[in-house]
Write a protein that holds these residues in place. Sequence first.
Motif, PDB file in Angstrom:
ATOM      1  N   MET A 132      -6.267  49.158  -4.789  1.00 10.68           N
ATOM      2  CA  MET A 132      -5.262  49.088  -3.718  1.00 10.68           C
ATOM      3  C   MET A 132      -4.409  47.841  -3.919  1.00 10.68           C
ATOM      4  SD  MET A 132      -5.755  49.121   0.446  1.00 10.68           S
ATOM      5  CE  MET A 132      -7.051  47.888   0.426  1.00 10.68           C
ATOM      6  N   SER A 133      -3.102  48.019  -3.934  1.00  7.58           N
ATOM      7  CA  SER A 133      -2.199  46.878  -4.077  1.00  7.58           C
ATOM      8  C   SER A 133      -1.844  46.310  -2.705  1.00  7.58           C
ATOM      9  CB  SER A 133      -0.926  47.290  -4.811  1.00  7.58           C
ATOM     10  OG  SER A 133      -0.190  48.227  -4.052  1.00  7.58           O
ATOM     11  N   VAL A 134      -1.590  45.005  -2.677  1.00  3.41           N
ATOM     12  CA  VAL A 134      -1.256  44.295  -1.442  1.00  3.41           C
ATOM     13  C   VAL A 134      -0.113  43.338  -1.734  1.00  3.41           C
ATOM     14  CG1 VAL A 134      -2.120  42.841   0.428  1.00  3.41           C
ATOM     15  CG2 VAL A 134      -3.691  44.381  -0.759  1.00  3.41           C
ATOM     16  N   ASP A 135       0.918  43.343  -0.883  1.00  2.00           N
ATOM     17  CA  ASP A 135       1.991  42.365  -1.014  1.00  2.00           C
ATOM     18  C   ASP A 135       2.613  42.109   0.350  1.00  2.00           C
ATOM     19  OD1 ASP A 135       3.237  44.800  -0.698  1.00  2.00           O
ATOM     20  OD2 ASP A 135       4.527  44.638  -2.458  1.00  2.00           O
ATOM     21  N   THR A 136       3.349  41.024   0.441  1.00  2.00           N
ATOM     22  CA  THR A 136       4.072  40.678   1.664  1.00  2.00           C
ATOM     23  C   THR A 136       5.547  40.987   1.441  1.00  2.00           C
ATOM     24  OG1 THR A 136       2.494  38.930   2.217  1.00  2.00           O
ATOM     25  CG2 THR A 136       4.650  38.837   3.289  1.00  2.00           C
ATOM     26  N   VAL A 137       6.105  41.804   2.321  1.00  2.00           N
ATOM     27  CA  VAL A 137       7.457  42.307   2.099  1.00  2.00           C
ATOM     28  C   VAL A 137       8.261  42.274   3.390  1.00  2.00           C
ATOM     29  CG1 VAL A 137       6.850  43.811   0.162  1.00  2.00           C
ATOM     30  CG2 VAL A 137       6.666  44.665   2.500  1.00  2.00           C
ATOM     31  N   SER A 138       9.587  42.282   3.225  1.00  2.00           N
ATOM     32  CA  SER A 138      10.504  42.481   4.342  1.00  2.00           C
ATOM     33  C   SER A 138      10.862  43.953   4.387  1.00  2.00           C
ATOM     34  CB  SER A 138      11.760  41.629   4.159  1.00  2.00           C
ATOM     35  OG  SER A 138      12.687  41.864   5.206  1.00  2.00           O
ATOM     36  N   LEU A 139      10.692  44.575   5.546  1.00  2.00           N
ATOM     37  CA  LEU A 139      10.901  46.002   5.686  1.00  2.00           C
ATOM     38  C   LEU A 139      11.941  46.302   6.752  1.00  2.00           C
ATOM     39  CD1 LEU A 139       7.180  47.209   5.671  1.00  2.00           C
ATOM     40  CD2 LEU A 139       8.810  47.397   3.786  1.00  2.00           C
ATOM     41  N   THR A 140      12.696  47.368   6.512  1.00  2.00           N
ATOM     42  CA  THR A 140      13.598  47.911   7.524  1.00  2.00           C
ATOM     43  C   THR A 140      13.415  49.421   7.540  1.00  2.00           C
ATOM     44  OG1 THR A 140      15.484  48.390   6.077  1.00  2.00           O
ATOM     45  CG2 THR A 140      15.299  46.144   6.927  1.00  2.00           C
ATOM     46  N   GLY A 141      14.060  50.069   8.497  1.00  2.00           N
ATOM     47  CA  GLY A 141      14.199  51.503   8.424  1.00  2.00           C
ATOM     48  C   GLY A 141      15.348  51.853   7.504  1.00  2.00           C
ATOM     49  N   TRP A 142      15.626  53.166   7.375  1.00  2.88           N
ATOM     50  CA  TRP A 142      16.699  53.590   6.491  1.00  2.88           C
ATOM     51  C   TRP A 142      18.057  53.064   6.964  1.00  2.88           C
ATOM     52  CZ3 TRP A 142      20.834  57.294   6.106  1.00  2.88           C
ATOM     53  CH2 TRP A 142      21.184  57.610   4.782  1.00  2.88           C
ATOM     54  N   GLY A 143      18.157  52.737   8.237  1.00 11.36           N
ATOM     55  CA  GLY A 143      19.394  52.185   8.753  1.00 11.36           C
ATOM     56  C   GLY A 143      19.648  50.751   8.351  1.00 11.36           C
ATOM     57  N   ARG A 144      18.624  50.079   7.791  1.00 12.21           N
ATOM     58  CA  ARG A 144      18.732  48.706   7.289  1.00 12.21           C
ATOM     59  C   ARG A 144      19.067  47.695   8.376  1.00 12.21           C
ATOM     60  NH1 ARG A 144      22.469  47.385   3.850  1.00 12.21           N
ATOM     61  NH2 ARG A 144      23.964  48.976   4.472  1.00 12.21           N
ATOM     62  N   THR A 145      18.613  47.949   9.593  1.00  5.22           N
ATOM     63  CA  THR A 145      18.807  46.988  10.675  1.00  5.22           C
ATOM     64  C   THR A 145      17.488  46.299  10.990  1.00  5.22           C
ATOM     65  OG1 THR A 145      18.396  48.711  12.313  1.00  5.22           O
ATOM     66  CG2 THR A 145      20.681  48.323  11.713  1.00  5.22           C
ATOM     67  N   ALA A 146      17.551  45.110  11.554  1.00  8.40           N
ATOM     68  CA  ALA A 146      16.404  44.366  12.086  1.00  8.40           C
ATOM     69  C   ALA A 146      15.231  44.276  11.113  1.00  8.40           C
ATOM     70  CB  ALA A 146      15.941  44.999  13.403  1.00  8.40           C
ATOM     71  N   PRO A 147      15.422  43.648   9.933  1.00 10.35           N
ATOM     72  CA  PRO A 147      14.300  43.515   8.996  1.00 10.35           C
ATOM     73  C   PRO A 147      13.204  42.603   9.549  1.00 10.35           C
ATOM     74  CG  PRO A 147      16.171  42.190   8.266  1.00 10.35           C
ATOM     75  CD  PRO A 147      16.655  43.018   9.425  1.00 10.35           C
ATOM     76  N   THR A 148      11.957  42.956   9.302  1.00 11.99           N
ATOM     77  CA  THR A 148      10.821  42.113   9.666  1.00 11.99           C
ATOM     78  C   THR A 148       9.832  42.102   8.506  1.00 11.99           C
ATOM     79  OG1 THR A 148       9.736  43.975  10.789  1.00 11.99           O
ATOM     80  CG2 THR A 148      11.019  42.480  12.153  1.00 11.99           C
ATOM     81  N   THR A 149       8.975  41.089   8.487  1.00 13.30           N
ATOM     82  CA  THR A 149       8.052  40.885   7.380  1.00 13.30           C
ATOM     83  C   THR A 149       6.646  41.288   7.777  1.00 13.30           C
ATOM     84  OG1 THR A 149       9.399  39.068   6.537  1.00 13.30           O
ATOM     85  CG2 THR A 149       7.121  39.170   5.770  1.00 13.30           C
ATOM     86  N   ALA A 150       5.947  41.963   6.852  1.00 14.11           N
ATOM     87  CA  ALA A 150       4.576  42.401   7.093  1.00 14.11           C
ATOM     88  C   ALA A 150       3.816  42.402   5.777  1.00 14.11           C
ATOM     89  CB  ALA A 150       4.568  43.808   7.706  1.00 14.11           C
ATOM     90  N   VAL A 151       2.490  42.480   5.877  1.00 11.23           N
ATOM     91  CA  VAL A 151       1.648  42.659   4.692  1.00 11.23           C
ATOM     92  C   VAL A 151       1.511  44.152   4.446  1.00 11.23           C
ATOM     93  CG1 VAL A 151      -0.607  42.233   3.647  1.00 11.23           C
ATOM     94  CG2 VAL A 151       0.390  40.531   5.191  1.00 11.23           C
ATOM     95  N   ARG A 152       1.903  44.588   3.258  1.00 11.36           N
ATOM     96  CA  ARG A 152       1.888  46.006   2.936  1.00 11.36           C
ATOM     97  C   ARG A 152       0.695  46.336   2.032  1.00 11.36           C
ATOM     98  NH1 ARG A 152       7.067  48.166  -0.094  1.00 11.36           N
ATOM     99  NH2 ARG A 152       6.303  46.633  -1.620  1.00 11.36           N
ATOM    100  N   PHE A 153      -0.078  47.306   2.471  1.00  6.69           N
ATOM    101  CA  PHE A 153      -1.218  47.798   1.706  1.00  6.69           C
ATOM    102  C   PHE A 153      -0.878  49.188   1.176  1.00  6.69           C
ATOM    103  CE2 PHE A 153      -2.831  44.798   4.756  1.00  6.69           C
ATOM    104  CZ  PHE A 153      -3.847  44.106   4.099  1.00  6.69           C
ATOM    105  N   ARG A 154      -1.269  49.459  -0.073  1.00  9.17           N
ATOM    106  CA  ARG A 154      -1.036  50.766  -0.673  1.00  9.17           C
ATOM    107  C   ARG A 154      -2.375  51.375  -1.085  1.00  9.17           C
ATOM    108  NH1 ARG A 154       4.209  49.294  -4.490  1.00  9.17           N
ATOM    109  NH2 ARG A 154       5.805  49.690  -2.918  1.00  9.17           N
TER     110      ARG A 154
END
Length: 454
Positions: A1-23
């Motif tokens: 399982m990969s883990v990284d910290t990323v900035s995410l938005t929806g497809w609209g690309r508004t209001a980006p926020t950062t979270a830890v993403r697990f795959r």
Amino acid sequence: MSVDTVSLTGWGRTAPTTAVRFRPRTHEEAAAVVRGRGPRGVIARGLGRSPGDAAQNAGGSVLDLTGLARVGRVDAAAGVVRCDAGVSLERLLRVLLPLGWLPPVVPGTGRVTVGGAIGSDLTGLDHRRSGSFARQVSALELLTADGEVRTVLPGTALFDATAGGLGLTGVILGATLRLRRVTTGLMSVSTERAGDLDDLLARFTAGGDRLPYASAWIDLTARGRATGRGILTRGEHAPADMRPAHAGRTSLAPRSGGARGRFRLPGFPPVPGGLLGPASAALYNEVRYRGAPRARTGELRPVTTFFHAADAFPDANLLYGRGGLVRYRFAVGHGREETLHRVVRRIAARRSPAVRAVLQRLGAADPGGLSFAVPGWSLALDLPAALPGLGRFLDDVDEEVAAAGGRVCLAADSRVRPETAAAMYPGLADFRERRARLDPTEAFRSDLSRRLGL
């Protein structure tokens, strides 16, 4: 399982926020993330096609389920398939269509996962006949807050809370879907132009459900007597005897989109990531409207071209500039057509640069507590988020829609106020109570759930 910290938005690309993403690659890895979640909780995410903030979790964890993407064997006797939640509808279509099957509800994009389609309870072009996506689910596997995987069946309180529940009752890991038998990979399509909104609505209703799939593009830049003019497109699955002898095997490969940062509209040169202005939007809409046939029937199109034409332009969201786009989708019931008229007139009078605007008829309400559909009309449009005064303008439209008993689509939302959402969704209080019982520690959270107090 990969883990990284990323900035995410929806497809609209508004209001980006950062979270830890697990795959995760297995159900066990996904369960470990849920059990080990931090104080900000966790939310599932698929391909990121929700325009708003439903699949973001600022300061918390995000479960990227695209690594769970197995398609099981099709049971031809029962007409069902079991698949992982991370399977895209585009891939599912590629697997099923050569076998003579189709998902019975196909939304306007194939770039959404099965889990996302259930969690958003997406509608297709034949909602009046088939209902929403979740209505076609005969069972789902749900990872709950205690780290256990449950099989959830339709008709139960947990299923109704999960369908359209935006990932807030648990992580959908897989589902068994009922399928629709088809004999070709082609659609028989009818197209007609309507001179104004009254004409468009009349053509919709006059056609009834003779052709099960129907939607219309509306020119939201037209004003005066042409306000609400549009192009109505209807279709049905072509029988085998309509297949042209020279057709050969129908290609299911989507047309390639433009390079990142460039978006090509039919009849226009590439737009280098800039904001489409009122004049160019009006010109594009004029060309599109005049270029459509006044009336045409029996045109044969591949299934993917008919349902997923927008997927040919994968970077369409870049058209709206650095601020991104706001997708505003609302529904009003039958007998409330005047509200639809007023909203269309207000948008046209504001000279908003809207090139995407899709009108649909909706059927019976779906069982999910937060499911969007109500019997009546749905209009979805995209607007540049950077438009001056857009937030205030849409707040006013929200009030008008709510006063008519309508609602905005929470799965697409990025800006509605909590009190307005509560007024639009009478089942919201019941959803909150169910969620509190299912997840008392609020393991599953998102930017949307915090914003709206879900």
